[in-house]
Design a protein around this motif. Structure first.
Motif, PDB file in Angstrom:
ATOM      1  N   PRO A  72       0.802  -1.224   0.000  1.00  0.00           N
ATOM      2  CA  PRO A  72       0.000   0.000   0.000  1.00  0.00           C
ATOM      3  C   PRO A  72       0.835   1.274   0.000  1.00  0.00           C
ATOM      4  CG  PRO A  72      -0.942  -1.596   1.496  1.00  0.00           C
ATOM      5  CD  PRO A  72       0.377  -2.162   1.026  1.00  0.00           C
ATOM      6  N   SER A  73       2.023   1.265   0.624  1.00  0.00           N
ATOM      7  CA  SER A  73       2.839   2.471   0.646  1.00  0.00           C
ATOM      8  C   SER A  73       3.389   2.812  -0.726  1.00  0.00           C
ATOM      9  CB  SER A  73       3.983   2.325   1.653  1.00  0.00           C
ATOM     10  OG  SER A  73       4.882   1.327   1.228  1.00  0.00           O
ATOM     11  N   GLN A  74       3.376   1.856  -1.655  1.00  0.00           N
ATOM     12  CA  GLN A  74       3.901   2.107  -2.992  1.00  0.00           C
ATOM     13  C   GLN A  74       2.873   2.749  -3.915  1.00  0.00           C
ATOM     14  OE1 GLN A  74       5.210  -1.984  -3.375  1.00  0.00           O
ATOM     15  NE2 GLN A  74       7.270  -1.234  -3.785  1.00  0.00           N
ATOM     16  N   THR A  75       1.676   2.967  -3.455  1.00  0.00           N
ATOM     17  CA  THR A  75       0.654   3.537  -4.321  1.00  0.00           C
ATOM     18  C   THR A  75       0.777   5.045  -4.453  1.00  0.00           C
ATOM     19  OG1 THR A  75      -0.914   3.716  -2.493  1.00  0.00           O
ATOM     20  CG2 THR A  75      -0.964   1.678  -3.805  1.00  0.00           C
ATOM     21  N   VAL A  76       1.739   5.671  -3.759  1.00  0.00           N
ATOM     22  CA  VAL A  76       1.915   7.126  -3.858  1.00  0.00           C
ATOM     23  C   VAL A  76       2.689   7.531  -5.096  1.00  0.00           C
ATOM     24  CG1 VAL A  76       1.786   7.473  -1.375  1.00  0.00           C
ATOM     25  CG2 VAL A  76       4.000   7.159  -2.438  1.00  0.00           C
ATOM     26  N   GLY A  77       3.235   6.624  -5.830  1.00  0.00           N
ATOM     27  CA  GLY A  77       4.014   6.965  -7.012  1.00  0.00           C
ATOM     28  C   GLY A  77       3.501   6.180  -8.186  1.00  0.00           C
ATOM     29  N   PRO A  78       4.154   6.156  -9.294  1.00  0.00           N
ATOM     30  CA  PRO A  78       5.402   6.850  -9.573  1.00  0.00           C
ATOM     31  C   PRO A  78       5.172   8.295 -10.018  1.00  0.00           C
ATOM     32  CG  PRO A  78       4.793   5.487 -11.427  1.00  0.00           C
ATOM     33  CD  PRO A  78       3.744   5.286 -10.375  1.00  0.00           C
ATOM     34  N   TYR A  79       5.822   9.197  -9.371  1.00  0.00           N
ATOM     35  CA  TYR A  79       5.716  10.596  -9.762  1.00  0.00           C
ATOM     36  C   TYR A  79       7.024  11.337  -9.621  1.00  0.00           C
ATOM     37  CZ  TYR A  79       5.516  11.379  -4.771  1.00  0.00           C
ATOM     38  OH  TYR A  79       5.799  11.378  -3.445  1.00  0.00           O
ATOM     39  N   PHE A  80       7.999  10.753  -8.973  1.00  0.00           N
ATOM     40  CA  PHE A  80       9.230  11.478  -8.695  1.00  0.00           C
ATOM     41  C   PHE A  80       9.906  12.003  -9.947  1.00  0.00           C
ATOM     42  CE2 PHE A  80       9.136   8.694  -4.898  1.00  0.00           C
ATOM     43  CZ  PHE A  80       9.136   9.686  -3.946  1.00  0.00           C
ATOM     44  N   ALA A  81      10.229  11.109 -10.854  1.00  0.00           N
ATOM     45  CA  ALA A  81      11.064  11.486 -11.983  1.00  0.00           C
ATOM     46  C   ALA A  81      10.395  12.503 -12.890  1.00  0.00           C
ATOM     47  CB  ALA A  81      11.459  10.240 -12.771  1.00  0.00           C
ATOM     48  N   TYR A  82       9.239  12.182 -13.421  1.00  0.00           N
ATOM     49  CA  TYR A  82       8.654  13.124 -14.370  1.00  0.00           C
ATOM     50  C   TYR A  82       8.048  14.334 -13.696  1.00  0.00           C
ATOM     51  CZ  TYR A  82       4.418  10.291 -13.539  1.00  0.00           C
ATOM     52  OH  TYR A  82       3.396   9.591 -12.976  1.00  0.00           O
ATOM     53  N   GLY A  83       7.820  14.270 -12.394  1.00  0.00           N
ATOM     54  CA  GLY A  83       7.346  15.439 -11.676  1.00  0.00           C
ATOM     55  C   GLY A  83       8.453  16.392 -11.279  1.00  0.00           C
ATOM     56  N   LEU A  84       9.658  15.880 -11.117  1.00  0.00           N
ATOM     57  CA  LEU A  84      10.758  16.702 -10.624  1.00  0.00           C
ATOM     58  C   LEU A  84      11.832  16.998 -11.661  1.00  0.00           C
ATOM     59  CD1 LEU A  84      11.037  15.189  -7.052  1.00  0.00           C
ATOM     60  CD2 LEU A  84       9.981  17.337  -7.726  1.00  0.00           C
ATOM     61  N   VAL A  85      11.834  16.292 -12.772  1.00  0.00           N
ATOM     62  CA  VAL A  85      12.748  16.593 -13.876  1.00  0.00           C
ATOM     63  C   VAL A  85      11.951  16.571 -15.188  1.00  0.00           C
ATOM     64  CG1 VAL A  85      14.951  15.927 -12.825  1.00  0.00           C
ATOM     65  CG2 VAL A  85      13.543  14.175 -13.879  1.00  0.00           C
ATOM     66  N   PRO A  86      10.954  17.442 -15.315  1.00  0.00           N
ATOM     67  CA  PRO A  86      10.051  17.371 -16.470  1.00  0.00           C
ATOM     68  C   PRO A  86      10.731  17.565 -17.825  1.00  0.00           C
ATOM     69  CG  PRO A  86       9.688  19.394 -15.229  1.00  0.00           C
ATOM     70  CD  PRO A  86      10.605  18.540 -14.411  1.00  0.00           C
ATOM     71  N   GLU A  87      11.787  18.365 -17.902  1.00  0.00           N
ATOM     72  CA  GLU A  87      12.466  18.571 -19.186  1.00  0.00           C
ATOM     73  C   GLU A  87      13.033  17.256 -19.722  1.00  0.00           C
ATOM     74  OE1 GLU A  87      14.506  22.807 -19.503  1.00  0.00           O
ATOM     75  OE2 GLU A  87      14.793  21.910 -17.511  1.00  0.00           O
ATOM     76  N   GLN A  88      13.594  16.442 -18.841  1.00  0.00           N
ATOM     77  CA  GLN A  88      14.163  15.164 -19.246  1.00  0.00           C
ATOM     78  C   GLN A  88      13.079  14.264 -19.838  1.00  0.00           C
ATOM     79  OE1 GLN A  88      16.086  12.954 -16.092  1.00  0.00           O
ATOM     80  NE2 GLN A  88      16.483  11.226 -17.397  1.00  0.00           N
ATOM     81  N   TYR A  89      11.852  14.398 -19.365  1.00  0.00           N
ATOM     82  CA  TYR A  89      10.749  13.558 -19.817  1.00  0.00           C
ATOM     83  C   TYR A  89       9.952  14.196 -20.955  1.00  0.00           C
ATOM     84  CZ  TYR A  89      11.762  10.235 -16.208  1.00  0.00           C
ATOM     85  OH  TYR A  89      12.382   9.286 -15.452  1.00  0.00           O
ATOM     86  N   GLY A  90      10.447  15.313 -21.483  1.00  0.00           N
ATOM     87  CA  GLY A  90       9.819  15.933 -22.635  1.00  0.00           C
ATOM     88  C   GLY A  90       8.615  16.807 -22.330  1.00  0.00           C
TER      89      GLY A  90
END
Length: 177
Positions: free
Chosen positions: A6-24
């Motif tokens: 259940p604790s894993q349901t908070v993501g995934p958001y780290f990468a594309y939320g915090l480095v949006p340019e890298q993700y286009g």
């Protein structure tokens, strides 16, 4: 195979939320994704690797911060996500780390990913700095059988491989601060 908790349901958001340019995304990233520009004449290294889960599978949405000491200046920092590469690799270019005092050249690393309620802190040392590594107090405090989990291996001139293993066999040493 591991299952999500259940604790894993908070993501995934780290990468594309915090480095949006890298993700286009058409948003400016808050932090750079490199520590050295391509035209900088300083000696440089490239670190590549993957973040691996307890089953040895690559984590496709990890966020990694690299911190590099710069003498008297504040440390330099950049963020990289693992989700834009088909093999879930990260790659970062940085000035070659320098020894400081009685510390071997190293890069400080913070790892964040889905399912991790707290970030994990580690270091990356370079395998071609054996003499400096042998005198580093932090590395010396790590049990000898686990030190290899902190050493990036050279795979070409100025290019190093370093996988971050979150759990399991050869788990990367993480530090508590």
């Amino acid at each position: 195979m591991s299952r999500q908790t259940p604790s894993q349901t908070v993501g995934p958001y780290f990468a594309y939320g915090l480095v949006p340019e890298q993700y286009g995304f058409d948003l400016k990233s808050a932090f750079p994704t490199r520590l050295i520009e391509s035209d900088d004449p300083a000696p440089r290294v490239t670190l590549t690797g993957r973040v691996l889960d307890g089953d040895g599978a690559p984590v496709h949405d990890a966020l990694i911060e690299f911190w590099l000491a710069r003498g008297e200046a504040p440390p330099a920092m950049c963020r990289i996500g693992t989700g834009t590469d088909p093999q879930c690799r990260y790659s970062v270019d940085l000035p070659r780390p320098q020894a400081a005092g009685n510390e071997a050249p190293h890069v400080d690393v913070i790892v964040m990913a889905r399912g991790m309620l707290l970030h994990a802190i580690t270091r990356i040392y370079l395998d071609d700095e054996a003499q400096a590594n042998a005198a580093d107090a932090t590395l010396e405090a790590v049990p000898a059988a686990r030190r290899h989990t902190l050493i990036a291996r050279a795979i070409g001139h100025g290019h190093y491989q370093f996988d971050i293993r979150l759990q399991g066999e050869n788990e990367t040493v993480f530090f508590e601060l």
